[in-house]
Design a protein around this motif. Structure first.
Motif, PDB file in Angstrom:
ATOM      1  N   ASP A 160       0.671  -1.106  -0.179  1.00  0.00           N
ATOM      2  CA  ASP A 160      -0.101   0.044  -0.034  1.00  0.00           C
ATOM      3  C   ASP A 160       0.936   1.210   0.250  1.00  0.00           C
ATOM      4  O   ASP A 160       0.354   2.433  -0.506  1.00  0.00           O
ATOM      5  CB  ASP A 160      -1.025  -0.059   0.953  1.00  0.00           C
ATOM      6  CG  ASP A 160      -1.774  -1.309   1.375  1.00  0.00           C
ATOM      7  OD1 ASP A 160      -2.802  -1.204   0.409  1.00  0.00           O
ATOM      8  OD2 ASP A 160      -1.652  -2.097   2.181  1.00  0.00           O
ATOM      9  N   VAL A 161       1.991   1.156   0.450  1.00  0.00           N
ATOM     10  CA  VAL A 161       2.999   2.454   0.580  1.00  0.00           C
ATOM     11  C   VAL A 161       4.462   1.733   0.285  1.00  0.00           C
ATOM     12  O   VAL A 161       4.689   0.705   0.839  1.00  0.00           O
ATOM     13  CB  VAL A 161       3.079   3.153   2.134  1.00  0.00           C
ATOM     14  CG1 VAL A 161       3.985   4.016   2.072  1.00  0.00           C
ATOM     15  CG2 VAL A 161       1.718   3.591   2.370  1.00  0.00           C
ATOM     16  N   VAL A 162       5.317   2.572  -0.360  1.00  0.00           N
ATOM     17  CA  VAL A 162       6.611   2.293  -0.479  1.00  0.00           C
ATOM     18  C   VAL A 162       7.633   3.258  -0.017  1.00  0.00           C
ATOM     19  O   VAL A 162       7.288   4.350  -0.394  1.00  0.00           O
ATOM     20  CB  VAL A 162       7.193   2.082  -2.263  1.00  0.00           C
ATOM     21  CG1 VAL A 162       8.634   1.871  -2.063  1.00  0.00           C
ATOM     22  CG2 VAL A 162       6.322   0.717  -2.754  1.00  0.00           C
ATOM     23  N   PHE A 163       8.286   2.872   0.702  1.00  0.00           N
ATOM     24  CA  PHE A 163       9.177   3.895   1.588  1.00  0.00           C
ATOM     25  C   PHE A 163      10.770   3.782   1.049  1.00  0.00           C
ATOM     26  O   PHE A 163      11.153   2.599   0.931  1.00  0.00           O
ATOM     27  CB  PHE A 163       9.377   3.745   3.054  1.00  0.00           C
ATOM     28  CG  PHE A 163      10.333   4.672   3.669  1.00  0.00           C
ATOM     29  CD1 PHE A 163      10.171   5.776   3.938  1.00  0.00           C
ATOM     30  CD2 PHE A 163      11.773   4.015   3.900  1.00  0.00           C
ATOM     31  CE1 PHE A 163      10.926   6.772   4.487  1.00  0.00           C
ATOM     32  CE2 PHE A 163      12.399   4.852   4.653  1.00  0.00           C
ATOM     33  CZ  PHE A 163      12.202   6.169   4.954  1.00  0.00           C
ATOM     34  N   THR A 200       2.840   1.061  -6.272  1.00  0.00           N
ATOM     35  CA  THR A 200       1.657   2.017  -5.534  1.00  0.00           C
ATOM     36  C   THR A 200       2.051   3.403  -5.740  1.00  0.00           C
ATOM     37  O   THR A 200       3.178   3.773  -5.938  1.00  0.00           O
ATOM     38  CB  THR A 200       1.499   1.607  -4.095  1.00  0.00           C
ATOM     39  OG1 THR A 200       0.424   2.571  -3.392  1.00  0.00           O
ATOM     40  CG2 THR A 200       2.738   1.713  -3.226  1.00  0.00           C
ATOM     41  N   PRO A 201       0.927   4.237  -5.966  1.00  0.00           N
ATOM     42  CA  PRO A 201       1.201   5.542  -6.142  1.00  0.00           C
ATOM     43  C   PRO A 201       1.392   6.290  -4.690  1.00  0.00           C
ATOM     44  O   PRO A 201       1.987   7.367  -4.791  1.00  0.00           O
ATOM     45  CB  PRO A 201      -0.242   6.198  -6.636  1.00  0.00           C
ATOM     46  CG  PRO A 201      -1.045   5.332  -5.964  1.00  0.00           C
ATOM     47  CD  PRO A 201      -0.684   3.904  -6.392  1.00  0.00           C
ATOM     48  N   ASN A 202       1.423   5.635  -3.589  1.00  0.00           N
ATOM     49  CA  ASN A 202       1.691   6.123  -2.377  1.00  0.00           C
ATOM     50  C   ASN A 202       3.257   5.885  -1.969  1.00  0.00           C
ATOM     51  O   ASN A 202       3.510   4.744  -1.634  1.00  0.00           O
ATOM     52  CB  ASN A 202       0.896   5.492  -1.338  1.00  0.00           C
ATOM     53  CG  ASN A 202      -0.681   5.883  -1.638  1.00  0.00           C
ATOM     54  OD1 ASN A 202      -0.998   6.903  -1.949  1.00  0.00           O
ATOM     55  ND2 ASN A 202      -1.563   4.782  -1.408  1.00  0.00           N
ATOM     56  N   VAL A 203       3.991   7.049  -2.256  1.00  0.00           N
ATOM     57  CA  VAL A 203       5.268   6.541  -2.042  1.00  0.00           C
ATOM     58  C   VAL A 203       5.828   7.718  -0.975  1.00  0.00           C
ATOM     59  O   VAL A 203       5.554   8.960  -1.252  1.00  0.00           O
ATOM     60  CB  VAL A 203       6.271   6.919  -3.576  1.00  0.00           C
ATOM     61  CG1 VAL A 203       7.728   6.734  -3.403  1.00  0.00           C
ATOM     62  CG2 VAL A 203       5.554   5.792  -4.532  1.00  0.00           C
ATOM     63  N   ILE A 204       6.936   7.367  -0.442  1.00  0.00           N
ATOM     64  CA  ILE A 204       7.576   8.253   0.824  1.00  0.00           C
ATOM     65  C   ILE A 204       9.196   8.157   0.151  1.00  0.00           C
ATOM     66  O   ILE A 204       9.624   7.130   0.174  1.00  0.00           O
ATOM     67  CB  ILE A 204       7.462   7.784   2.084  1.00  0.00           C
ATOM     68  CG1 ILE A 204       6.044   7.847   2.466  1.00  0.00           C
ATOM     69  CG2 ILE A 204       8.270   8.967   2.967  1.00  0.00           C
ATOM     70  CD1 ILE A 204       5.754   7.366   3.949  1.00  0.00           C
ATOM     71  N   MET A 205       9.722   9.396   0.123  1.00  0.00           N
ATOM     72  CA  MET A 205      11.073   9.583  -0.131  1.00  0.00           C
ATOM     73  C   MET A 205      11.956  10.340   0.992  1.00  0.00           C
ATOM     74  O   MET A 205      11.354  11.488   1.223  1.00  0.00           O
ATOM     75  CB  MET A 205      11.561  10.175  -1.530  1.00  0.00           C
ATOM     76  CG  MET A 205      10.843   9.425  -2.617  1.00  0.00           C
ATOM     77  SD  MET A 205      11.571   9.866  -4.466  1.00  0.00           S
ATOM     78  CE  MET A 205      13.282   9.546  -4.395  1.00  0.00           C
ATOM     79  N   TYR A 206      13.013   9.621   1.539  1.00  0.00           N
ATOM     80  CA  TYR A 206      13.774  10.388   2.558  1.00  0.00           C
ATOM     81  C   TYR A 206      15.006  10.826   1.642  1.00  0.00           C
ATOM     82  O   TYR A 206      15.675   9.994   1.455  1.00  0.00           O
ATOM     83  CB  TYR A 206      14.148   9.471   3.779  1.00  0.00           C
ATOM     84  CG  TYR A 206      14.610  10.093   4.883  1.00  0.00           C
ATOM     85  CD1 TYR A 206      14.318  11.347   5.368  1.00  0.00           C
ATOM     86  CD2 TYR A 206      15.876   9.636   5.435  1.00  0.00           C
ATOM     87  CE1 TYR A 206      14.989  12.153   6.370  1.00  0.00           C
ATOM     88  CE2 TYR A 206      16.536  10.168   6.473  1.00  0.00           C
ATOM     89  CZ  TYR A 206      15.861  11.563   6.870  1.00  0.00           C
ATOM     90  OH  TYR A 206      16.790  12.124   7.837  1.00  0.00           O
ATOM     91  N   LEU A 207      15.209  12.120   1.686  1.00  0.00           N
ATOM     92  CA  LEU A 207      16.297  12.586   0.840  1.00  0.00           C
ATOM     93  C   LEU A 207      17.165  13.390   1.993  1.00  0.00           C
ATOM     94  O   LEU A 207      16.888  13.986   2.695  1.00  0.00           O
ATOM     95  CB  LEU A 207      15.863  13.020  -0.416  1.00  0.00           C
ATOM     96  CG  LEU A 207      15.100  12.230  -1.196  1.00  0.00           C
ATOM     97  CD1 LEU A 207      14.397  13.225  -2.216  1.00  0.00           C
ATOM     98  CD2 LEU A 207      15.789  11.153  -1.879  1.00  0.00           C
ATOM     99  N   PRO A 208      18.315  13.761   1.102  1.00  0.00           N
ATOM    100  CA  PRO A 208      19.126  15.040   1.743  1.00  0.00           C
ATOM    101  C   PRO A 208      18.608  16.041   2.000  1.00  0.00           C
ATOM    102  O   PRO A 208      17.969  16.655   1.122  1.00  0.00           O
ATOM    103  CB  PRO A 208      20.439  14.687   0.921  1.00  0.00           C
ATOM    104  CG  PRO A 208      20.554  13.704   0.366  1.00  0.00           C
ATOM    105  CD  PRO A 208      19.165  13.458   0.047  1.00  0.00           C
ATOM    106  N   ARG A 209      19.027  17.038   2.933  1.00  0.00           N
ATOM    107  CA  ARG A 209      18.510  18.151   3.280  1.00  0.00           C
ATOM    108  C   ARG A 209      18.715  19.183   1.929  1.00  0.00           C
ATOM    109  O   ARG A 209      18.254  20.282   1.787  1.00  0.00           O
ATOM    110  CB  ARG A 209      18.931  18.958   4.551  1.00  0.00           C
ATOM    111  CG  ARG A 209      20.378  19.064   4.539  1.00  0.00           C
ATOM    112  CD  ARG A 209      20.614  19.581   6.190  1.00  0.00           C
ATOM    113  NE  ARG A 209      21.913  19.725   6.226  1.00  0.00           N
ATOM    114  CZ  ARG A 209      22.946  19.006   7.101  1.00  0.00           C
ATOM    115  NH1 ARG A 209      22.238  17.926   7.194  1.00  0.00           N
ATOM    116  NH2 ARG A 209      24.170  19.335   7.069  1.00  0.00           N
TER     117      ARG A 209
END
Length: 253
Positions: A160-163, A200-209
């Motif tokens: 449902d979500v991809v991180f 899934t279209p529900n995506v979270i990306m954690y990236l550099p500041r």
């Protein structure tokens, strides 16, 4: 003639004194053991990760319970307060796929609030560390750990979500004025996002500041119609640590 001493009173006093003495010795031994353990831990920390060791409780609040990290894990794990915030956005979700699980920081937080977590990591040694750390937090039964390449596995994954928290290339990323998506590893950000979007279209990306936010926002246009997007700057103790980008239904509209 003085009264005879009560031997039972003396015996009781002696037992109390012994117990008190043993308790003091036990506390002292425990403190010495804790100091020795910390000295050994610090001795095993390489110069590259010394400053991250000083922030160990920001990375894992249960660090002293027995958390384990490899060298790369020290500077690539998401600080716990940020991981918890990212997971909170997915509270109640069915299945969350953590595409680059590392030593388990994010997977642990997702497992606290979601039904199931699929944690993918190509390095088997990191997977072993992640399983160990998940046990410390009591969520190992909620996580399916998979040793493998996310890009090869993506066509077969459902969630449902991809991180996405791919490697940033080590601490040297800070030296760049603008961090572009082509600097992400093992593939560029566009390829990474497309692989996730196919699930899934529900995506979270954690990236550099210091990431190029305009470039990141353009990822939403890879979908038709364009995905909703939200950009969030993450802080720990007043210091900027990274950027979290939410796509799809988990973005505030």
């Amino acid at each position: 003639m003085p009264p005879a001493e009560d031997s039972s009173v003396n015996s009781t006093t002696t037992r109390k004194q012994r117990k008190r003495f043993k308790r003091k010795v036990s506390i002292k031994v425990k403190r010495i053991a804790e100091k020795t353990k910390k000295r050994k831990e610090k001795a095993n920390v390489t110069p590259l990760v010394t400053k991250y060791w000083l922030q160990r409780y920001d990375l894992f609040s249960k660090y002293d319970v027995g958390i384990k990290l490899d060298e790369e894990g020290w500077f690539s794990v998401t600080p716990e307060v940020i991981a918890a915030c990212q997971a909170g956005r997915c509270a109640g979700a069915g299945v969350v796929i953590d595409a680059f699980a590392g030593v388990g920081g994010n997977a642990i937080q997702f497992a606290k609030v979601c039904s199931r977590v699929i944690a993918v990591e190509i390095d088997p040694e990191k997977v072993a560390l992640a399983i160990h750390n998940a046990k410390i937090y009591g969520v190992e039964d909620c996580i399916d750990f998979i040793v493998g390449d996310f890009f090869q596995l993506a066509p077969f994954l459902k969630g449902d979500v991809v991180f996405l928290s791919p490697p940033w290339g080590g601490p040297s990323y800070k030296a760049r004025q603008d961090f572009t998506l082509d600097l992400l590893k093992p593939k560029d950000g566009h390829s990474l996002f497309q692989a996730a979007q196919a699930i899934t279209p529900n995506v979270i990306m954690y990236l550099p500041r210091n990431v190029d936010v305009l470039q990141v926002s353009e990822l939403s246009w890879l979908s038709s119609p364009p995905l909703d997007i939200e950009v969030e700057e993450n802080y720990v103790r007043g210091r900027s640590k990274g950027i979290t980008v939410y796509f799809g239904d988990i973005a505030f509209q």
